[in-house]
Design an enzyme around this catalytic site. Structure first.
Site, short mmCIF file in Angstrom:
data_model
loop_
_atom_site.label_atom_id
_atom_site.label_comp_id
_atom_site.label_asym_id
_atom_site.label_seq_id
_atom_site.Cartn_x
_atom_site.Cartn_y
_atom_site.Cartn_z
CG ASN A 45 4.29 68.32 30.38
OD1 ASN A 45 4.59 67.52 29.48
ND2 ASN A 45 5.04 68.71 31.72
CE LYS B 64 3.60 66.36 34.45
NZ LYS B 64 4.14 66.88 35.76
CG HIS C 52 9.02 70.09 33.15
ND1 HIS C 52 8.77 69.21 34.33
CD2 HIS C 52 7.76 70.37 32.90
CE1 HIS C 52 7.61 69.16 34.73
NE2 HIS C 52 7.15 70.08 33.80
CD GLU D 91 7.66 66.39 35.98
OE1 GLU D 91 7.37 65.84 34.95
OE2 GLU D 91 6.66 66.51 36.85
CD GLU E 140 5.53 73.96 34.66
OE1 GLU E 140 4.50 73.79 34.71
OE2 GLU E 140 6.41 73.30 34.52
N GLY F 297 2.06 68.95 40.36
CA GLY F 297 1.60 67.33 40.61
C GLY F 297 1.14 67.35 42.10
CB SER G 204 -1.70 71.87 41.14
OG SER G 204 -0.62 70.85 41.63
#
Ligand code: PEP
Length: 245
Positions: free
Chosen positions: A6, A8, A94, A96, A163, A169, A206
């Site tokens: 991914n 991003k 996701h 985010e 996730e 991250g 991560s």
């Protein structure tokens, strides 16, 4: 095993050129049966596809608009347009995007529009740190699975990416025992919802060349969704090699 990169909101043509070093790896007997999927930003989908179309690597998008038809939605891209780039996969749900207000209802609409285009969906679910602390992980996963997957039948086209939001991250990963428990709970919830018990479940958060060997020990995991580390072709190759060896 699935290895999903991914990217991003990162990446340019030079990064694509570097990533094509994975083409030869993907053709080796040892790696052929595994799935390597690149999800770059929309603007790079077509170029990426043209670079890898003769390889075993696939391309995916990172999101789409919920409307399945063309329409007056300035700045948006729907599943139909994504399909036309050569993409085979799509990441949906996701965290985010959930963080910017994407609801389970909207995600469900997106999932249905992606199914209509025969895209394979990588559906992201996971609890926030505050939810984990309140011991609400199971409840959150159940809600996201129930609402997000409502009305889906073609379940063979859906992969779940677990996730934990607190792991994305941050460099912090769950303990193997916690990960196994949550993935088994996801399987139980899917079975209760009468979805396939053979659904592939990936872990994301991560993942890097240093921790992947340990994570790959978890037999319930069918692969990884990798953000930061996937931008480096060297690290991505390392992750794949260490997961399979
Ligand atoms: C992700 O964006 O889905 C992700 C897992 O990111 P990272 O690997 O950087 O934590």
């Amino acid at each position: 095993m699935y290895f999903v990169a991914n990217w991003k909101m990162y990446g340019n043509k030079a990064d694509i050129d570097n990533s094509t070093s994975l083409i030869s790896l993907s053709k080796l007997k040892k790696y052929k049966k595994h799935k390597i999927i690149y999800c770059p930003p929309y603007t790079l989908l077509k170029t990426f596809y043209d670079n890898i179309k003769k390889s075993n690597i696939s391309i995916g998008a990172q999101n789409c608009h919920s409307n399945s038809d063309y329409g007056a939605f300035t700045g948006s891209i729907n599943a139909k347009l994504i399909k036309s780039t050569g993409a085979k996969y799509i990441i949906l749900g996701h965290s985010e995007n959930r963080n910017t207000g994407e609801s389970d209802l909207i995600i469900n609409k997106k999932i249905h529009s992606a199914i209509k285009e025969n895209l394979i969906i990588i559906y992201c679910i996971g609890e926030k740190l505050s939810e984990k602390r309140k011991k609400n992980t199971y409840k959150v996963l159940k809600k996201q699975l129930t609402k997000g997957l409502k009305g889906t039948k073609k379940f063979e086209n859906i992969i779940i990416a677990y996730e934990p939001v607190w792991s994305i991250g941050t460099g912090i990963i769950p303990k193997n025992s916690e990960l196994s428990r949550n993935i088994n709970n996801i399987k139980k919830i899917l079975a209760k919802l009468k979805k396939s018990i053979n659904t592939k479940i990936l872990y994301g958060g991560s993942v890097n060349p240093k921790n992947v060997r340990e994570l790959a020990q978890i037999k319930e995991i069918n692969g990884f969704l990798i953000g930061g580390a996937s931008l480096s072709a060297k690290k991505f190759i390392d992750i794949i090699k260490k997961s399979i060896n």
